[in-house]
Scaffold this active site. Structure first.
Site: not given
Ligand code: ARG
Length: 475
Positions: A282, A155, A289, A276
């Site tokens: 970044k 969980h 992803e 970025s």
């Protein structure tokens, strides 16, 4: 070049041709179409349907076309409808009207699904090879962190300590199942439809068993109607590819979480990260992803084909032309993602110290107290209750489990003796999980040995299958 038209007084309207045309995507079947044409030619020749001199010139022209297609010298043109018509144009340009001879005893209906089976087998074998590379990368990374404790989660909450290598190695098992699926699939896909003609077989003395053998298939289809309409092998391949995508997406999700500042476990290599355009600081795990995101289209491709097949009448219907793009896209997608994920895994470093510090947090050793009581013959329900009380007392007094006093422990349960603290360490908890498949260092070592041995065997098996397929294609 049109492969039909005798009974028509007019050619197709532009919109009809545009909708019919598939050569812009089925061109990749060209090598398989040419190879199966060679096999068909053998049969036409050996059964006396084609004179040896004619068969020899057609064979020569097919071999030329194989080389020209491979070199990008022979290409489809705007007026070609599909790969079959484009290649027949090629033969006719070389040979004149005998270029059309190969159509005897064959229809595009058995031809297209023969080509697609060969394409699918070839590419699923390539997928298998890439999966084996990924597994090697997973095993190497798992072994590197085979002594690193980390919290294990259920969980997404701290559950019990685990070896981080055990966490990484779990993915290799998922891909082993995918390799099993590919092996099982290969056995079912290895049926040749060639000889089924349009739907009813042929009145010419063909030998579907011989063409099947020449093309490396294990058998020839036993029902010609089923043969031209069966796309189970495409649907199953799409399922396997979607499952692989799902496994890759779960790796992607873990890498994204582990690379957050909050976790700070994973240091993804610069080569596998992106920046970025506006925030100079970044470093984003875009590969992870994309691995996560691509699963969506893989599931979509499976759904698309199943929807096309549902309720479709037998035998061939043009709807079946919709089988190719989903398969091509899923193959392309998986072959694009696998090497990127393999490289990302190989080049990611993990922060051992942070993971070790996090391992005992969240009272992840509470199960040790319950197991300690079970070893003292206390029924598990009572043991669980007592361990829960220890956690509650720690929470209300801001302490860790090993900091409870002897008196407090005895008060919670008379069998909780001071030596319970011996099991309240991460190393102790890890070392005690010695069941087969457990996270103890000894079980983990056995797991890695087993995995490595399996991968060795599978690498050889898939290597041999690919070599046999290339030999068939080159024959
Ligand atoms: N381009 C077609 C396909 O992909 C080839 C078969 C066409 N057959 C036919 N009878 N129209 O399915």
């Amino acid at each position: 070049m049109a492969l039909w038209g005798g009974r028509f007084s007019d050619g197709p309207a532009d919109a009809v041709f545009a909708l019919s045309r598939s050569v812009h995507f089925d061109w990749r079947l060209a090598p398989y179409d040419l190879r199966s044409s060679l096999a068909h030619l053998e049969i036409l020749e050996s059964s006396g349907l084609l004179k040896p001199e004619i068969a020899t010139s057609i064979r020569g022209a097919l071999k030329e076309l194989i080389a020209e297609v491979a070199a990008g010298k022979f290409l489809a043109i705007d007026s070609d409808e599909d790969v079959h018509s484009a290649l027949e144009r090629g033969l006719t340009e070389k040979l004149g009207e005998i270029g059309g001879s190969l159509r005897a005893g064959r229809s595009r209906n058995d031809q297209v699904t023969t080509d697609l089976r060969l394409y699918a087998i070839d590419h699923m074998l390539e997928v298998a090879t890439q999966i084996l590379q990924l597994q090697k990368s997973l095993i190497a990374k798992a072994s590197e962190y085979g002594d690193a404790p980390a919290p294990g989660f259920t969980h997404l909450q701290h559950a019990q300590p685990i070896l981080f290598g055990h966490e990484i190695a779990k993915h290799a098992h998922a891909f082993s199942r995918d390799l099993d699926r590919i092996s099982d699939w290969l056995a079912r896909a290895s049926v040749s439809p060639l000889g089924s003609g349009a739907l009813a077989g042929s009145s010419l003395p063909l030998s579907p068993e011989k063409t099947a053998k020449a093309l490396g298939f294990a058998s020839s289809a036993a029902n010609s109607i089923d043969a031209v309409s069966d796309r189970d092998y495409v649907a199953e391949a799409l399922f396997i590819l979607a499952m692989i995508g799902s496994h890759l997406s779960r790796i992607g999700e873990e890498w994204c979480i582990w690379a957050t500042t909050e976790y700070g476990w994973a240091k993804v290599a610069d080569a596998y990260s992106t920046g970025s355009s506006i925030m100079p600081q970044k470093k984003n795990p875009d590969m992870a992803e994309l691995a996560r995101g691509k699963a969506g289209r893989l599931v979509g491709n499976l759904t698309a084909l199943l929807t096309t097949l549902k309720g479709l009448p037998f035998a061939y219907n043009r709807d079946l032309q919709e089988d190719k793009e989903p398969l091509f896209d899923s193959i392309d997608t998986v072959l694009l993602v696998l090497p990127a994920v393999t490289g990302m895994i190989a080049t990611t470093d993990f922060d051992r110290e942070k993971m070790a510090l996090a391992a005992p947090l969240g009272f992840s050793l509470a199960t040790e107290i319950a197991d300690y009581l079970v070893r003292a013959n206390i029924p598990f329900a009572h043991a669980h209750e007592a361990a829960g009380k220890c956690v509650a007392l720690c929470e209300s007094s801001g302490r860790q489990l090993h900091q409870l006093t002897d008196a407090e422990l005895a008060h919670i349960h008379p069998s909780l003796l001071p030596d319970v603290r011996d099991v309240l360490t991460v190393q102790g908890a890890l070392a005690s999980r010695t069941t087969f498949g457990g996270t103890a260092p000894s079980s983990f070592a056995a797991q890695i040995n087993g995995l490595s041995a399996d991968i060795e065997v599978l690498s050889k098996k898939f290597h041999d299958k690919r070599a046999a397929f290339s030999a068939m294609m080159g024959a």
